[in-house]
Design an enzyme around this catalytic site. Structure first.
Site, PDB file in Angstrom:
ATOM      1  N   TYR A  14       0.459  -4.091  11.870  1.00 63.65           N
ATOM      2  CA  TYR A  14       0.365  -2.650  11.687  1.00 63.65           C
ATOM      3  C   TYR A  14       1.260  -1.847  12.381  1.00 63.65           C
ATOM      4  CZ  TYR A  14      -2.557  -3.389   7.611  1.00 63.65           C
ATOM      5  OH  TYR A  14      -3.086  -3.805   6.195  1.00 63.65           O
ATOM      6  N   ASN A  17     -10.546  -2.627   2.354  1.00 62.63           N
ATOM      7  CA  ASN A  17      -9.967  -2.667   0.802  1.00 62.63           C
ATOM      8  C   ASN A  17     -11.211  -2.461  -0.013  1.00 62.63           C
ATOM      9  OD1 ASN A  17      -7.328  -3.211   0.839  1.00 62.63           O
ATOM     10  ND2 ASN A  17      -7.452  -5.362   1.174  1.00 62.63           N
ATOM     11  N   HIS A  71       0.840  -1.121   0.185  1.00 65.79           N
ATOM     12  CA  HIS A  71       0.005   0.038   0.043  1.00 65.79           C
ATOM     13  C   HIS A  71       0.968   1.121   0.138  1.00 65.79           C
ATOM     14  CE1 HIS A  71      -3.758  -2.125   0.454  1.00 65.79           C
ATOM     15  NE2 HIS A  71      -3.350  -2.791   1.269  1.00 65.79           N
TER      16      HIS A  71
END
Ligand code: NDP
Length: 485
Positions: free
Chosen positions: A338, A128, A56
């Site tokens: 993350y 997404n 990303h």
């Protein structure tokens, strides 16, 4: 010098000696180490980039708000989902496999990452534009991403290794069907849906639990490029999606999405016909109809791309009271990965940057570390008798649930209708139009026709699609000229 303009300074605010000339021994002489201003410029320039996101990397985004118009208090006590609540947010869109300068309009899933600045701290929902994903166990995540990025030897994206991975991991078939359909080349970020994709838990004020999936339906209408049009657009403007969003908001055309949830009573999960925590599956709408709960609007462009978008740090682990994790294995992996990537990429104090910091006070016992802007004062330990902050466990009442079992390395237990091809087949047979189906076959053929894709791999590609649908597999075989085609 014009009188109106401020005087250039060093980063310490000291007036700069010159905008043009380094300090030298005579006009033609060597430069001097004592030219702090020029040395600061060069040194800072060398450090302008933080490591780009491994996935990303290329993206853009905008600020806005979510308004809740329906009463879902029977399902969650989360304050941001109470009727009438209006919560500020940041939405970052992205492509997945390319690097920072990659074209926006190539075939790829798109990220749809939300940060809600709630009165209970930040709630992040990192979704997404597809409701499913390629894999269902995080142990495969780096392998999967490696197959989508560049080879070690020649630094090329390689469709042979992509098909190698996909055909060996058949749980990918559902997401690859989305990817190879025209939804794999959205016309713009404004014209695509977002999905939370994972299953989350909602808990109401009485401590009752539900499972939930989020859907954000574009009010601009879904609009995609064909493969050929995406190629043409890529040649015209590599930054088309960033430009489209930025220009639309500047022109006060504020894009909106209808916020929907599917809600499953907690007890249904055990014997629902699909494993409700498997990220390669949707919950058919006929089983759990989406409920409209509000609207999301983007109305403000970033003023500073690096500070507000590049350094934006989303983490699915940011869950507020009334919302909790589910046993979805991919979600569990992302709860770790993350924040871990942000500590590495931006630094351990990334949550103190303006775009990431909550709009409510932080009362934490964490302290210090590189680039910390401020600490929270004494006492710096708990428990204490010095009047420091203390937790309120009752805020999380109801989230607990029982789990027992052997410690194993094993795939999910199969539910009655779980298999890798059933849901992509439903998409192909029942949802796609004739044009969608023809484009899907054509897109697959184009993708698998690249010179690096071997004849043996093409045979495997045809088999993979014949398992989804004989009709689709036969059309791919015809296009690739293999396997009876
Ligand atoms: P439904 O007929 O109730 O719903 C199908 C959904 O598919 C639509 O509501 C729409 O959802 C989405 N859709 C429409 N056109 C396309 C397209 N060209 N490409 C991809 N998706 C499209 O059926 P089910 O809920 O039983 O699902 C059938 C299949 O539809 C699933 O196996 C899945 O592949 C796909 N699907 C299902 C979704 C779900 O959450 N149940 C969501 C999206 C797709 P939307 O408005 O979200 O685009």
């Amino acid at each position: 010098m014009t009188d109106q303009r401020p005087i250039t300074t060093t980063d310490a605010g000291i007036p700069a000696p010159s905008d043009h000339d380094s300090l030298s021994v005579g006009p033609n002489g060597p430069l001097l180490l004592q030219d702090h201003y020029v040395i600061q410029k060069m040194a800072q320039f060398n450090r302008e980039r933080v490591p780009e996101r491994v996935v990303h990397a290329k993206g853009g985004g905008a600020f806005g708000f979510m308004e809740i118009t329906e009463d879902v208090s029977q399902f969650t006590k989360a304050k941001l989902f109470q009727k009438g609540a209006r919560t500020d947010l940041l939405l970052r869109f992205s492509s997945v496999a390319g690097e920072l300068g990659f074209p926006d309009t190539v075939r790829d899933p798109r990220g749809f990452a939300l940060k809600f600045y709630t009165e209970d701290g930040n709630y992040d929902l990192v979704g997404n534009n597809t409701p499913v994903f390629f894999i269902r166990d995080p142990s495969k995540f780096s392998d999967f991403i490696h197959s989508q990025k560049r080879r070690s030897d020649n630094h090329l994206h390689d469709h042979n290794m992509q098909w190698d991975f996909w055909t060996l991991r058949t749980e990918s078939a559902h997401q690859v069907t989305f990817l190879m359909s025209d939804r794999g080349t959205p016309y713009s970020w404004r014209h695509m849906n977002g999905y939370g994709s994972h299953t989350f838990m909602w808990v109401n004020a009485g401590g009752e639990k539900y499972w939930v999936k989020y859907h954000f339906k574009t009010d601009q209408g879904v609009k995609n490029f064909t493969d050929a049009d995406a190629g043409a657009q890529t040649a015209l403007d590599r930054d088309f999606h960033i430009r489209d969003l930025s220009y639309a908001i500047n022109a006060s055309e504020h894009p909106t999405w209808t916020v929907q949830v599917q809600v499953m009573p907690f007890e249904h999960a055990a014997d629902y016909r699909f494993n409700p925590f498997d990220l390669t599956k949707v919950w058919p709408h006929s089983d759990y109809p989406p409920i409209n709960i509000g609207r999301l609007t983007l109305n403000r462009n970033p003023e500073d791309y690096f500070a507000q978008i590049e350094q934006a740090a989303f983490e699915p682990a940011n869950l507020v009271p009334g919302i909790a994790a589910s046993p979805d294995k991919m979600l569990q992996g992302r709860l770790f990965s993350y924040p871990d990537t942000h500590r590495y990429r931006i630094g351990p104090n990334y949550l103190q940057l303006p775009v990431n910091r909550p709009k409510v006070p932080v009362h934490s016992y964490n302290k210090d570390g590189a680039m910390r802007y401020e600490n929270y004062g004494d006492p710096v330990y708990a428990p204490n008798t010095a009047g420091g902050p203390q937790a309120d466990p009752s805020l999380y009442d109801g989230e607990s649930y029982g789990v027992t079992g052997e410690i194993v390395r094993a795939a999910y237990t199969l539910h009655a209708e779980d298999d890798d091809y059933g849901q992509p087949r439903a998409l192909y047979d029942n949802v796609l139009s004739d044009t969608d189906r023809a484009n899907l076959a054509g897109n697959i053929v184009g993708h698998a026709s690249r010179p690096e894709v071997t004849a043996e791999m093409k045979v495997r590609v045809v088999e993979y699609w014949r398992n989804v649908s004989k009709d689709l597999g036969d059309n791919v075989a015809k296009g690739l000229g293999v396997n009876g085609g």
